[in-house]
Design an enzyme around this catalytic site. Structure first.
Site, PDB file in Angstrom:
ATOM      1  CG  HIS A 270      -1.625  -1.225   1.543  1.00  0.00           C
ATOM      2  ND1 HIS A 270      -2.792  -1.583   0.921  1.00  0.00           N
ATOM      3  CD2 HIS A 270      -1.354  -2.234   2.421  1.00  0.00           C
ATOM      4  CE1 HIS A 270      -3.219  -2.744   1.392  1.00  0.00           C
ATOM      5  NE2 HIS A 270      -2.373  -3.164   2.290  1.00  0.00           N
TER       6      HIS A 270
HETATM    7  O1  RIB Z   1      -4.518  -0.407   5.184  1.00  0.00           O
HETATM    8  C1  RIB Z   1      -3.161  -0.384   4.864  1.00  0.00           C
HETATM    9  C2  RIB Z   1      -2.481   0.735   5.578  1.00  0.00           C
HETATM   10  O2  RIB Z   1      -2.591   0.541   6.988  1.00  0.00           O
HETATM   11  C3  RIB Z   1      -0.972   0.782   5.316  1.00  0.00           C
HETATM   12  O3  RIB Z   1      -0.535   2.109   5.425  1.00  0.00           O
HETATM   13  C4  RIB Z   1      -0.397  -0.046   6.428  1.00  0.00           C
HETATM   14  O4  RIB Z   1       0.936   0.329   6.758  1.00  0.00           O
HETATM   15  C5  RIB Z   1      -1.290   0.343   7.575  1.00  0.00           C
HETATM   16  O5  RIB Z   1      -0.829   1.579   8.090  1.00  0.00           O
END
Ligand code: RIB
Ligand code: CA
Length: 345
Positions: A270
């Site tokens: 992500h």
């Molecule tokens: O949902 C994914 C996000 O939440 C990413 O940024 C992961 O590191 C958590 O922070």
């Protein structure tokens, strides 16, 4: 001719994918890292800060201010997820304790001071809960206009949540902060609307073992870096290259987590994707929408809702990433982070 540099403040809850986002930025000559601000999320804020100092030191990175921010959300009780990111937030990686020191300034001061000193220049990249930015805009209401743009990893629109059926982690940790930010950034010119990298697209950014093997090869690391689903959980890397070794230990934990939840032996990147978009929005296909956050729903608190068709009669306040080329993202990541790692051999 070197590409023009892109000044960035990065707000993180490091985290395994936050770690890879940092490596991506350190490996990108066009990224001018002005500050790293830390918030509680995946793990507690102080551990987040230690993780960033440790990665910076491991990579011999130029000095950059790392500041502690909010240790709890604005209203909601803090929740962390060591199950997803490991007890220290970096999976199985055990980074050398950093000698670099934390800034004496609070994260909010870092945001406001830098934005005032360099108006309309700085891109904010947020890969954790939005608590710090929400507090900063409360203290400096001009902040949305002082920043050039923000890129947010967060939310889920036409896509299931990863924390509740309707919510994504960064928003779920502090939904009140998310609403403050989306509201505060609502009156900007179209070309400065926040860019939102939500699960709809970030869950298509799947790191597989072959990507790690390719990364290690580019880094000149030996032996071949092979993560296999049948490996004993918690197997540690023996890579000769220290960045590859710690990166591999971090992502192995993440892959074991994704497999435990029937997503396969892979890891959703992500935050590195959001970092790549912050450096090059052209990597993403954007679509404007009016975004708001549900705060009162008993089942849906923290849900991000997108009005794509103006049903609420409100101007679009966000550019949502609706498509990308994951292979191009991985090409850039392997090329850049592999070269960074090789330079540290
Ligand atoms: O949902 C994914 C996000 O939440 C990413 O940024 C992961 O590191 C958590 O922070
Ligand atoms: Ca994160």
């Amino acid at each position: 001719m070197a590409a023009p540099r892109i000044p960035l403040i990065v707000d993180v809850d490091t985290g395994i994918d936050d770690s890879l986002a940092l490596l991506y930025l350190l490996a990108s000559p066009e990224a001018e890292l002005i500050g790293i601000t830390c918030t509680a999320g995946n793990v507690n804020a102080r551990q987040v800060a230690i993780n960033n100092l440790a990665w910076l030191e491991l990579c011999n990175a130029p000095e950059v201010e790392v500041a502690l921010g909010a240790e709890v959300p604005i209203i909601t009780a803090l929740m962390t997820t060591e199950e997803t990111h490991g007890p220290q937030g970096i999976g199985y990686a055990e980074l050398p304790a950093p000698t670099r020191r934390l800034s004496a300034r609070h994260a909010i001061e870092v945001w406001i001071d830098n934005a005032r000193r360099r108006p309309s220049e700085i891109t904010g990249l947020i890969t954790g809960p939005l608590t710090n930015l929400a507090l900063a805009v409360k203290l400096e209401p001009e902040l949305p206009r002082l920043l050039k743009r923000i890129v947010v990893m967060g939310g889920a629109f036409n896509h299931p949540g990863n924390t509740t059926p309707t919510t994504e982690w960064n928003i779920a940790v502090d939904p009140d902060a998310a609403k403050i930010v989306f509201d505060a950034f609502s009156e900007l010119p179209d070309d400065r609307r926040p860019v939102i990298c939500a699960l709809d697209v970030t869950e298509r950014i799947e790191l597989h073992p072959h990507h790690v093997a390719e990364l290690a090869r580019v880094a000149g690391s030996t032996p071949d870096e092979v993560l296999h689903p049948d490996d004993e959980p918690g197997t540690r890397s023996t890579a000769s290259n220290r960045v590859i070794r710690h990166l591999s230990d971090a992502v192995r934990f993440y892959m074991e987590f994704h497999r435990r939840y029937d997503q396969g032996y892979l890891a959703h990147l992500h935050d590195p994707f959001a970092a790549a978009v912050a450096l090059d929005p052209g990597l993403a296909t954007l679509r404007p929408a009016t975004v708001d956050v549900e705060l009162a729903g008993t089942l849906t608190r923290g849900q991000t809702v997108a009005d794509w068709r103006g049903m609420w009669g409100r101007r679009p306040n966000a550019d949502i990433v609706v498509d990308t080329d994951p292979d191009e993202f991985f090409r850039r990541t392997i090329e850049r982070v592999g070269a960074l790692a090789r330079s540290l051999n």
